[in-house]
Design an enzyme around this catalytic site. Structure first.
Site, short mmCIF file in Angstrom:
data_model
loop_
_atom_site.label_atom_id
_atom_site.label_comp_id
_atom_site.label_asym_id
_atom_site.label_seq_id
_atom_site.Cartn_x
_atom_site.Cartn_y
_atom_site.Cartn_z
N TRP A 127 -2.60 3.62 -3.89
CA TRP A 127 -3.91 3.76 -3.25
C TRP A 127 -4.07 5.24 -2.86
O TRP A 127 -3.19 5.77 -2.16
CB TRP A 127 -3.94 2.86 -2.02
N ASP A 208 2.96 -2.45 2.35
CA ASP A 208 1.53 -2.47 2.64
C ASP A 208 0.98 -3.75 2.02
O ASP A 208 1.04 -3.92 0.79
CB ASP A 208 0.87 -1.22 2.02
N ALA A 210 -2.36 -5.81 1.83
CA ALA A 210 -3.79 -5.79 2.16
C ALA A 210 -4.56 -6.90 1.45
O ALA A 210 -5.78 -7.03 1.67
CB ALA A 210 -4.38 -4.43 1.79
#
Ligand code: LMR
Length: 394
Positions: A127, A208, A210
């Site tokens: 990202w 992470d 998400a």
């Protein structure tokens, strides 16, 4: 003094969002920013969230401060959602944050406080905001190989070779599920190999997560983070509620530090509270409270899980349809990876020039590295996209 400021690079994803808004073409297709859209192109408020908001309006009696780590009930509910019973609750220090980005930021800050020399290993690609935040925070960063351009799958051998260079005191940042931007993910046996490598090198994992519930299901998508947190002495986890609860603008996230050690946990909790105090004092509460209400109420939770499953299946259906359409138009199987990828995104593997052709000639907006938000499609736009891809010579 402020004349000394220099212009900062604009965020590519947000720039694309703006360019799409300004394009007057009625048949334009937005595959840019990672926001779920239904078949009518709307980003709906989930039913359970709407119901919780209605209830909250009735029962909420104060808007006074919560705590520096947010409402403890939110941490409990989210730790259970992400980690299940993989680790004991008292092994986890946690603090509410403004969205998943806030959680990533507070996690980076914790790393920097613990070891200013820590190198953060990031997948190449990752990202873009991971990279930009690490730069902004002056933290050393090392890319590791991740995506195989040829197969459009994970370059696992390359990844393992690069991560063998990480040492104790370094951090390895991974995407728990639904890798952004590629859509290519590790299998469970590959996650196990990665855990063994981390055990060997002593590097600390940061996960992470998400998109829990957008890939293979709520439990399945948490399998990797649960494995990592239960097998390694320390794990950082940044979770977001933006996508799976559809509360993007409410900014609800959670940073977790798993340590399996009561003394360490108290230190981590105190440090997370301190970091929150230094950055914004109390984290926002509205979105977090809605999430807590949904997770703690059997009826709301069942409805939320059912709607999330509808969203997941609709994205899978679009993947199948697009792969099928491209097979038909191109007469080859080279786009079969689209049906194998998981989550919102897939990297198409087009050149920047081809991405530009898609935008200019066909009104198709995707990020310059050819990341497509699959949820920006619907049954009607899939054939048009497939035709554009083939006509653009991809
Ligand atoms: C994305 O990758 O498109 C989303 O995570 C939204 C964002 O903040 O970039």
């Amino acid at each position: 003094m402020f004349e000394r400021l220099t212009a900062q690079p604009q965020d590519k994803i947000l720039m694309l969002m703006q360019a799409f808004r300004e394009d007057p073409r009625a048949d334009k297709i937005d595959l840019g920013v990672g926001v779920y859209k239904d078949a009518e192109g709307r980003t709906p408020i989930m039913r359970a969230i709407k119901a919780a908001e209605r209830q909250l309006w009735e029962v909420e009696e104060t808007k006074s401060y919560t705590g520096l780590a947010g409402d403890p009930g939110y941490s409990d509910a989210m730790v259970a959602l992400v980690l299940g019973d993989a680790v004991a609750r008292d092994a986890v220090a946690a603090a509410a944050t403004p969205g998943g980005t806030g959680a990533v930021h507070q996690g980076f800050d914790l790393i920097r406080m613990a070891n200013p020399d820590a190198r953060v290993f990031v997948s190449d690609p990752t990202w873009p905001n991971h990279v930009s935040m690490l730069k902004h925070m002056n933290m050393p960063m090392v890319p590791y190989r991740y995506f195989d351009d040829e197969s459009r799958g994970v370059d696992f051998d390359g990844m393992m070779a690069d991560l063998a260079e990480a040492r104790a005191g370094d951090v390895v940042l991974v995407h728990g599920c639904c890798h952004n931007p590629t859509g290519a993910n590790l299998t469970l046996p590959q996650w196990r190999e990665l855990v063994a490598l981390l055990q060997k090198t002593g590097a600390t994992p940061m996960v992470d997560i998400a998109y829990q519930g957008f890939g293979d299901g709520l439990e399945e998508d948490a399998a990797a983070v649960r494995l990592i947190a239960s097998e390694l002495p320390e794990t950082l986890i940044a979770a977001s509620c933006s996508k799976n609860f559809g509360i993007y603008r409410e900014r609800a996230g959670l940073i977790m530090a798993v340590s399996h050690n009561a003394e360490a946990r108290a230190l981590h909790q105190g440090t997370l509270n301190h970091i929150n105090r230094q950055t914004y004092s109390f984290p926002p509460d509205h979105g977090a409270r809605l999430v807590t209400m949904v997770l703690n109420d059997d009826t709301l939770r069942a409805d939320w899980a059912a709607e999330l499953e509808e969203v997941r299946l609709s994205m899978l259906g679009l993947r199948e349809q697009l792969a099928g359409e491209l097979r038909r138009l191109s007469g080859s199987d080279r786009f079969g990876f689209l049906a194998q990828h998981r989550g919102m995104f897939s990297r198409l593997g087009a050149t920047p020039e081809q991405v530009e052709t898609l935008r200019r000639d066909f009104g198709v907006y995707m990020v310059g590295d050819s990341r497509m938000n699959i949820a920006g499609l619907n049954a009607g736009t899939v054939p048009r996209l497939a035709e554009a891809i083939v006509k653009a010579g991809i």
